[in-house]
Structure formats: structure tokens, C-alpha cells
Write an enzyme that holds these catalytic residues in place. Structure first.
Site, PDB file in Angstrom:
ATOM      1  NE  ARG A   1      -3.377   2.043   3.069  1.00 18.91           N
ATOM      2  CZ  ARG A   1      -4.497   2.683   2.736  1.00 18.91           C
ATOM      3  NH1 ARG A   1      -5.289   2.185   1.818  1.00 18.91           N
ATOM      4  NH2 ARG A   1      -4.840   3.800   3.325  1.00 18.91           N
TER       5      ARG A   1
ATOM      6  CB  ILE B   1      -5.504   6.332  -0.697  1.00 12.75           C
ATOM      7  CG1 ILE B   1      -5.549   4.793  -0.726  1.00 12.75           C
ATOM      8  CG2 ILE B   1      -4.745   6.778   0.529  1.00 12.75           C
ATOM      9  CD1 ILE B   1      -4.148   4.148  -0.801  1.00 12.75           C
ATOM     10  CB  SER B   2     -10.768   4.305   0.647  1.00 16.74           C
ATOM     11  OG  SER B   2     -11.425   4.926  -0.432  1.00 16.74           O
ATOM     12  CB  SER B   3      -9.388   3.997   5.923  1.00 13.64           C
ATOM     13  OG  SER B   3     -10.587   3.248   5.984  1.00 13.64           O
TER      14      SER B   3
END
Ligand code: SAH
Length: 218
Positions: free
Chosen positions: A41, A67-69
Site C-alpha cells: 500500500r 486513498i480510502s482507509s
């Protein structure tokens, strides 16, 4: 992938801890957990914030987007994969490409749409570096879906729509599933399944996403 590979904070152990957190928060799909354990990530965000890549938080990716969790990525993917088989999936809002990579790791074909061209290019580079060749990208407004690849077994949106875009329902295969946040201000995650008879709709948890904006970014 150069530059961040050697940073301790982005090591396998840090990623392992993220996956333990996901389990603790109720993610049970081993396919999702394995994909997220494997994918770097930190390689999807700028070097300056790479050390925070495994925290359960959204992070800036430029152009006012995030960026989404990890937990959101995991829960949405898990919800999508509950419906099997998922061979062809459409993603709305490519962003930096991390969610795209999770999907590309788990389904045969991924189609993805992004309205901000430089983000799409960045995502394309990230996925190419990781040798994902099963993704088709389009710089387009997600409201209209991606007719060329339809029908899709699954559609997932990383941006919140004010209403469910009709094209997305139309492009869903019978037996397919659409997972998307809906609402402006207060947002809810919706799970919409297409059946032989029509559509069923479940309103799930409250969520917080960037808005699904109309048209292409200039
Ligand atoms: N999954 C992404 C999340 C990015 S945030 C990631 O992991 O990085 C949501 C993305 O949706 C943003 O990049 C935003 O530009 C994009 N977006 C917003 N409205 C859109 C639209 N109408 N069509 C396509 N993409 C859109």
C-alpha cells in the site's frame, strides 16, 4: 518500485499488523486479507507519507482526493465478493489505484474509471510496476458507467453519489452486485443486487467518501 522499499515502517510486519487490525474489525474473507497482506500500500502514496500507509486512515493522493482507509477498502471488497463468481468488476474512482490492485488480485478482469487524468496515469503506473495486466482504464465520468465491458458481476464506487446512477444498475449482470456510498452530507453504504426479477437494496453503515462529481476534471 524504488525509493520506499527499504523503509522499516513499510515492512512486512507493519502490513501484518494492518491485517490483524482488519481481522479485529470484522473482516473475515481470507482472500481479501491475503491480497492486502501482499500488496504494498505504501507504494501507492507519496514518499513523504509512505510511513503512514498502513494506518487505518485515508491519506491525501493529490488533486484534493484521498486513498480510502484500509478498513473501507477491505469491507467494500468483502461485500462485493460475497456474491460469487465475480469474474468482471467495474470500479468507479480509480484514485491512486490501490483498491483497483486489490480487485485485480482477486478477479479476472477489472474496468476502472477516473475523472482526473493525472490520477489515472499515476494509478496506471503503480499497477504496471506491480505487473497487473488485467485492468482497463478509462478517463471518464463514472455516472455513465463503462458500457464497453458491461455487464459486470460487480460494481464498486469509491465516491459518494447523490443518487444511484441508473447506468450502473443497467450495467450490472443478473446475479451481480453494486456497492456504493450514496448521499451528500450524510452518506450511507448501499448494496444493490440484481436478481431475475429486478433489484434488491440494502442500506448498510454510515460512511464518509469524497463526492462523485459530474463530468471530467479540467
Ligand atoms: N479507490 C481510490 C479512492 C480514490 S477517492 C484509491 O484507493 O485511491 C475517489 C476517486 O473518485 C477520486 O480519485 C475522484 O477523482 C474520483 N471520482 C469522483 N467523481 C468521479 C466520477 N464522476 N467519475 C469517475 N471518478 C470520479
Amino acid at each position: 518500485m524504488t525509493g520506499v522499499a527499504g523503509i522499516g515502517m513499510t515492512s512486512d510486519r507493519t502490513r501484518q499488523r494492518m491485517v490483524e487490525m482488519l481481522r479485529h474489525e470484522g473482516i473475515t474473507d481470507e482472500r481479501v486479507l491475503a491480497a492486502m497482506l501482499e500488496l504494498p500500500r505504501h507504494a501507492f502514496v507519496e514518499e513523504g507519507i509512505a510511513s503512514r500507509a498502513y494506518e487505518d486512515t485515508p491519506l491525501p493522493i493529490g488533486h484534493g482526493q484521498t486513498i480510502s482507509s484500509p478498513l473501507i477498502v477491505a469491507s467494500m471488497t468483502q461485500l462485493l465478493l460475497e456474491k460469487t463468481p465475480m469474474a468482471k468488476v467495474l470500479e468507479i474512482g480509480t484514485g491512486c489505484g490501490y483498491q483497483t490492485a486489490v480487485l485485480a488480485r482477486l478477479v479476472k478482469e477489472v474496468y476502472t474509471l477516473e475523472r482526473i487524468a493525472p490520477l489515472m496515469d499515476k494509478a496506471r503506473r503503480h499497477l504496471r510496476d506491480l505487473r497487473f495486466y488485467n485492468v482497463r482504464y478509462k478517463h471518464a465520468d463514472g455516472h455513465a458507467g463503462y458500457a464497453e465491458g458491461a455487464p459486470y458481476d460487480g460494481i464498486l464506487s469509491a465516491a459518494s453519489a447523490s443518487h444511484v446512477p441508473p447506468a450502473l444498475k443497467e450495467q450490472l449482470a443478473v446475479g451481480g452486485r453494486l456497492v456504493l456510498p450514496v448521499g451528500v452530507g450524510e452518506q450511507w453504504l448501499y448494496v444493490i443486487d440484481r436478481t431475475e426479477k429486478g433489484f434488491t437494496e440494502q442500506k448498510r453503515e454510515a460512511v464518509r467518501f469524497v463526492p462523485l462529481l459530474p463530468g471530467l476534471a479540467q
